[in-house]
Scaffold this motif. Structure first.
Motif, PDB file in Angstrom:
ATOM      1  N   ARG A  10      46.590  33.032  22.787  1.00  0.00           N
ATOM      2  CA  ARG A  10      47.758  33.870  23.045  1.00  0.00           C
ATOM      3  C   ARG A  10      48.709  33.169  24.014  1.00  0.00           C
ATOM      4  O   ARG A  10      48.291  32.278  24.763  1.00  0.00           O
ATOM      5  CB  ARG A  10      47.325  35.217  23.623  1.00  0.00           C
ATOM      6  N   PRO A  11      49.992  33.536  24.040  1.00  0.00           N
ATOM      7  CA  PRO A  11      50.933  32.947  25.003  1.00  0.00           C
ATOM      8  C   PRO A  11      50.389  33.113  26.425  1.00  0.00           C
ATOM      9  O   PRO A  11      50.038  34.209  26.846  1.00  0.00           O
ATOM     10  CB  PRO A  11      52.215  33.755  24.794  1.00  0.00           C
ATOM     11  N   ARG A  12      50.312  31.997  27.124  1.00  0.00           N
ATOM     12  CA  ARG A  12      49.565  31.981  28.389  1.00  0.00           C
ATOM     13  C   ARG A  12      50.486  31.838  29.601  1.00  0.00           C
ATOM     14  O   ARG A  12      51.399  31.010  29.615  1.00  0.00           O
ATOM     15  CB  ARG A  12      48.561  30.833  28.361  1.00  0.00           C
ATOM     16  N   GLN A  30      48.059  41.020  34.763  1.00  0.00           N
ATOM     17  CA  GLN A  30      47.065  40.899  33.703  1.00  0.00           C
ATOM     18  C   GLN A  30      47.176  41.988  32.638  1.00  0.00           C
ATOM     19  O   GLN A  30      47.163  41.697  31.432  1.00  0.00           O
ATOM     20  CB  GLN A  30      45.647  40.859  34.292  1.00  0.00           C
ATOM     21  N   LYS A  31      47.288  43.230  33.031  1.00  0.00           N
ATOM     22  CA  LYS A  31      47.353  44.319  32.046  1.00  0.00           C
ATOM     23  C   LYS A  31      48.709  44.351  31.339  1.00  0.00           C
ATOM     24  O   LYS A  31      48.784  44.610  30.122  1.00  0.00           O
ATOM     25  CB  LYS A  31      47.069  45.658  32.718  1.00  0.00           C
ATOM     26  N   LYS A  32      49.786  44.093  32.087  1.00  0.00           N
ATOM     27  CA  LYS A  32      51.126  44.122  31.499  1.00  0.00           C
ATOM     28  C   LYS A  32      51.281  43.019  30.453  1.00  0.00           C
ATOM     29  O   LYS A  32      51.804  43.250  29.358  1.00  0.00           O
ATOM     30  CB  LYS A  32      52.182  43.945  32.595  1.00  0.00           C
ATOM     31  N   GLY A  38      50.111  38.661  25.382  1.00  0.00           N
ATOM     32  CA  GLY A  38      49.867  37.408  26.078  1.00  0.00           C
ATOM     33  C   GLY A  38      48.593  37.475  26.911  1.00  0.00           C
ATOM     34  O   GLY A  38      47.819  38.433  26.825  1.00  0.00           O
ATOM     35  N   ILE A  39      48.374  36.463  27.719  1.00  0.00           N
ATOM     36  CA  ILE A  39      47.191  36.428  28.576  1.00  0.00           C
ATOM     37  C   ILE A  39      47.501  35.674  29.864  1.00  0.00           C
ATOM     38  O   ILE A  39      48.309  34.734  29.864  1.00  0.00           O
ATOM     39  CB  ILE A  39      45.999  35.772  27.853  1.00  0.00           C
ATOM     40  N   THR A  79      41.872  39.059  33.077  1.00  0.00           N
ATOM     41  CA  THR A  79      42.374  37.693  33.255  1.00  0.00           C
ATOM     42  C   THR A  79      41.346  36.704  32.708  1.00  0.00           C
ATOM     43  O   THR A  79      40.140  36.896  32.866  1.00  0.00           O
ATOM     44  CB  THR A  79      42.630  37.404  34.752  1.00  0.00           C
ATOM     45  N   GLU A  80      41.834  35.660  32.059  1.00  0.00           N
ATOM     46  CA  GLU A  80      40.969  34.579  31.605  1.00  0.00           C
ATOM     47  C   GLU A  80      40.688  33.671  32.805  1.00  0.00           C
ATOM     48  O   GLU A  80      41.600  33.043  33.343  1.00  0.00           O
ATOM     49  CB  GLU A  80      41.673  33.806  30.490  1.00  0.00           C
ATOM     50  N   LEU A  81      39.420  33.629  33.234  1.00  0.00           N
ATOM     51  CA  LEU A  81      39.057  32.904  34.447  1.00  0.00           C
ATOM     52  C   LEU A  81      38.372  31.589  34.105  1.00  0.00           C
ATOM     53  O   LEU A  81      37.477  31.542  33.258  1.00  0.00           O
ATOM     54  CB  LEU A  81      38.132  33.758  35.315  1.00  0.00           C
ATOM     55  N   ILE A  82      38.773  30.526  34.784  1.00  0.00           N
ATOM     56  CA  ILE A  82      38.162  29.214  34.606  1.00  0.00           C
ATOM     57  C   ILE A  82      37.808  28.678  35.993  1.00  0.00           C
ATOM     58  O   ILE A  82      38.689  28.504  36.845  1.00  0.00           O
ATOM     59  CB  ILE A  82      39.108  28.230  33.901  1.00  0.00           C
ATOM     60  N   THR A  83      36.521  28.432  36.209  1.00  0.00           N
ATOM     61  CA  THR A  83      36.084  27.861  37.479  1.00  0.00           C
ATOM     62  C   THR A  83      36.194  26.350  37.387  1.00  0.00           C
ATOM     63  O   THR A  83      35.377  25.685  36.745  1.00  0.00           O
ATOM     64  CB  THR A  83      34.634  28.278  37.802  1.00  0.00           C
TER      65      THR A  83
END
Length: 482
Positions: A10-12, A30-32, A38-39, A79-83
C-alpha cells in the motif's frame, strides 16, 4: 541487496526513527492513513520509545526502567513496525535501505512520503580513554547500568580499607553542566545518600561527587541567578563543582582536568564511574541521504516541517525533532532555530502529523510551527529542583512539583503516565529503591556454574592412612624379631 521481505504494497508513509516525534506521528496517522488505503511504516533499532527526561530518575531509582519507555507494538497496532535501522535514503527514487537488527541482509523499502525523525546521539570529543571509561545518559540501558554501577561501587567500596583503591571506587564524576548532567548528578547523589544510610560501614563523607563544566556557568536554560543558586545548592550537598574546567584525559580511569581557556593543569584523580553528558548531535545517519543538511549536521526544514533545500521544499519529505533545523518563529531559539528538547518535539510531532494528512489527503490545511518556549524545569532528587516558567523562577519544592507535573503530563500514553505516577507514589510511601540488580551483563553466570561439573578431587594421603601403612609395614619386622 537481499530480496525485500513481504511487506505491505500500500502507499507508504515511512517514519525513520521511533522516538518522541516518530511515535506521535505514527500514532496520530496510523488509523487515518489506513482508512485511505495507505499504511504507516515505522523503522527503529529499538522496539520502544524512550522518554529521555526521565533517565535521571531511572538512574536514581525513582522510576522503574520499563515505565520510562513506550512500547511500539502496544500502541502502534495499525502501524507496520520494523526493528532495524535505515542506513540510506534516496528520495529521488523514493527508496530507503533498511538493516534489520537481527543481523539479516539489508533490503529496500519504497515509500510515498518520508518522515526523518531519527533524533540525536551523544556528542563526544576525541579525549584519550573516554570511549573506554565513560558512559552516556541517552538510553534506558545506560540509566539502568549507571544505577547498578553506583550501588555496586558503594557496596564494594564499603568492604575496602581506606586508601586510593577505595577512593577510586567511591568517586563519581559527571562531565557536562546542562540539564541532563545536573539532574543525573543530583539524582545519583540522592541515591548514594540513601544507600549509605543502609550501610553502617560508610558515611556520606566517604562518597565523592564531581561536576566538570567547561563554561563559567551551568544550565543556560535558566537565569544566571538561578544557575548560581544551583551551584551553591550542589556544593551544600558535598558536590565539587568545577567550572571553567575540561576533561583532558580519562585513560585507565585516571582523570586529568585542565583549566579553561588556557588549558593549564587543574586536577588529577581516579574514578570507576565517568558519566558524559556534554551535549548531543543530530543522528549522523542523515549524511547517507540526499537531503540538504546544515553545518551542524541537521536536516534543513521550513516552518511547515518540510525538508527544504536551496530550491524550496521537497515533495513528500518531512522532518522534526532533534535531527532537524526548524526555524523558531517565536524568535527565542538559539541561532534562530528550535532547541532540541521534549517541549518542541511533542508539539512539532502533532503538527507534523496534521500537515502530512492535510497535504496528502486534503483534510485541513498545512500550518507553520510556532511555539514560544514556556521555560524549563529540572528535578534534583526528592523535593528539590529549579524552574524558569515564562520568566518566573522557582526553587526547591515548588520547582520539584512543577518538574513532576510537567513531565507527568508530557509522558506519552495514559497507561505509561499511570505507571510513572504509581512509581512516584510508592517512592513517597516507601522511599527510594536502592536494590542493586546483579549480573545484568552476565545473566547466564549462575546457570553456567550450576551446569559445570565440579573438578575431580585429587587423592591425597591422609595422616591416618599414613599411620596405618606404617603400622602394616612394621608388622612383618616384628614377627621376624619374635
Amino acid at each position: 541487496m537481499a530480496q525485500t521481505p513481504k511487506f505491505s504494497d500500500r502507499p507508504r508513509i515511512l517514519v525513520v526513527g521511533g522516538g518522541y516525534v516518530g511515535l506521535y506521528v505514527a500514532h496520530k496517522l496510523q488509523k487515518k492513513v489506513k482508512a485511505h488505503g495507505g499504511i504507516v511504516t515505522l523503522v527503529d533499532p529499538l522496539p520502544y520509545m524512550t522518554y529521555q527526561p526521565f533517565l535521571p530518575e531511572v538512574a536514581g531509582g525513582n522510576i522503574e526502567a520499563r515505565h520510562a519507555v513506550v512500547s511500539h507494538r502496544m500502541h502502534l497496532t495499525d502501524t507496520e513496525l520494523i526493528t532495524g535501522k535505515v542506513t540510506r535514503v534516496n528520495h529521488g527514487s523514493r527508496t530507503a535501505v533498511v538493516e534489520p537488527s537481527d543481523g539479516s541482509e539489508p533490503f529496500e523499502l519504497t515509500y510515498r512520503d518520508v518522515v526523518i525523525s531519527a533524533g540525536a546521539i551523544t556528542r563526544t570529543f576525541p579525549i584519550e580513554g573516554l570511549a573506554d571509561e565513560g558512559i552516556g545518559l541517552k538510553t534506558i540501558e545506560e540509566a539502568v547500568a549507571l544505577r547498578n554501577q553506583l550501588l555496586e561501587r558503594i557496596e564494594t567500596g564499603s568492604l575496602m580499607e581506606p586508601g586510593p583503591e577505595r577512593d577510586r571506587a567511591l568517586t563519581f564524576v559527571v562531565v557536562g553542566g546542562g540539564f541532563a548532567g545536573i539532574e543525573a548528578l543530583a539524582e545519583m547523589e540522592d541515591l548514594a545518600r540513601a544507600a549509605v544510610k543502609k550501610n553502617h560501614r560508610l558515611g556520606r563523607s566517604d562518597i565523592r561527587f564531581v561536576l566538570v563544566e567547561a563554561l563559567d556557568r551551568i544550565m543556560p536554560e535558566v537565569t544566571e541567578d538561578q544557575a548560581k543558586w544551583v551551584v551553591e545548592h550542589l556544593r551544600s550537598r558535598g558536590v565539587q563543582v568545577k567550572l571553567n574546567t575540561s576533561l583532558a584525559s580519562a585513560k585507565d580511569g585516571k582523570l586529568k582536568l585542565i583549566n579553561m581557556p588556557d588549558k593549564t593543569p587543574a586536577d588529577e584523580f581516579e574514578t570507576d564511574t565517568l558519566v558524559w553528558t556534554a551535549g548531543v548531535q543530530a543522528n549522523p545517519f542523515v549524511r547517507n541521504t540526499d537531503f540538504p543538511i546544515d553545518e551542524r549536521g541537521r536536516v534543513r526544514a521550513n516552518p511547515e516541517l518540510r525538508i527544504t533545500g536551496d530550491d524550496g521544499p521537497l515533495d513528500g519529505a518531512w522532518t522534526a525533532g532533534d535531527v532537524s533545523a526548524v526555524p523558531d518563529l517565536s524568535g527565542g531559539g538559539v541561532g534562530g532555530f528550535c532547541v532540541p528538547n521534549a517541549q518542541h518535539a511533542v508539539r512539532q510531532a502533532k503538527l507534523l502529523a496534521d500537515n502530512i494528512y492535510a497535504e496528502r489527503y486534503g483534510v485541513g490545511r498545512v500550518r507553520e510551527y510556532k511555539h514560544k518556549n514556556l521555560g524549563a524545569v529540572a528535578g534534583f532528587g526528592q523535593y528539590k529542583g529549579v524552574a524558569n516558567i515564562m520568566g518566573f523562577g522557582l526553587r526547591g519544592l515548588p520547582a520539584w512539583l512543577a518538574h513532576r507535573g510537567y513531565h507527568g503530563m508530557a509522558m506519552p500514553m495514559f497507561e505509561r503516565k499511570f505507571r510513572v505516577v504509581t512509581n512516584w507514589i510508592l517512592g513517597f510511601v516507601f522511599g527510594r529503591d536502592t536494590t542493586q540488580l546483579m549480573d545484568l551483563q552476565t545473566p547466564r553466570r549462575a546457570f553456567h556454574e550450576a551446569a559445570t561439573p565440579p573438578p575431580k578431587k585429587q587423592e591425597t594421603p591422609s595422616l591416618d592412612k599414613d599411620r596405618t601403612e606404617d603400622t602394616e609395614k612394621a608388622k612383618p619386622k616384628a614377627k621376624a624379631k619374635a
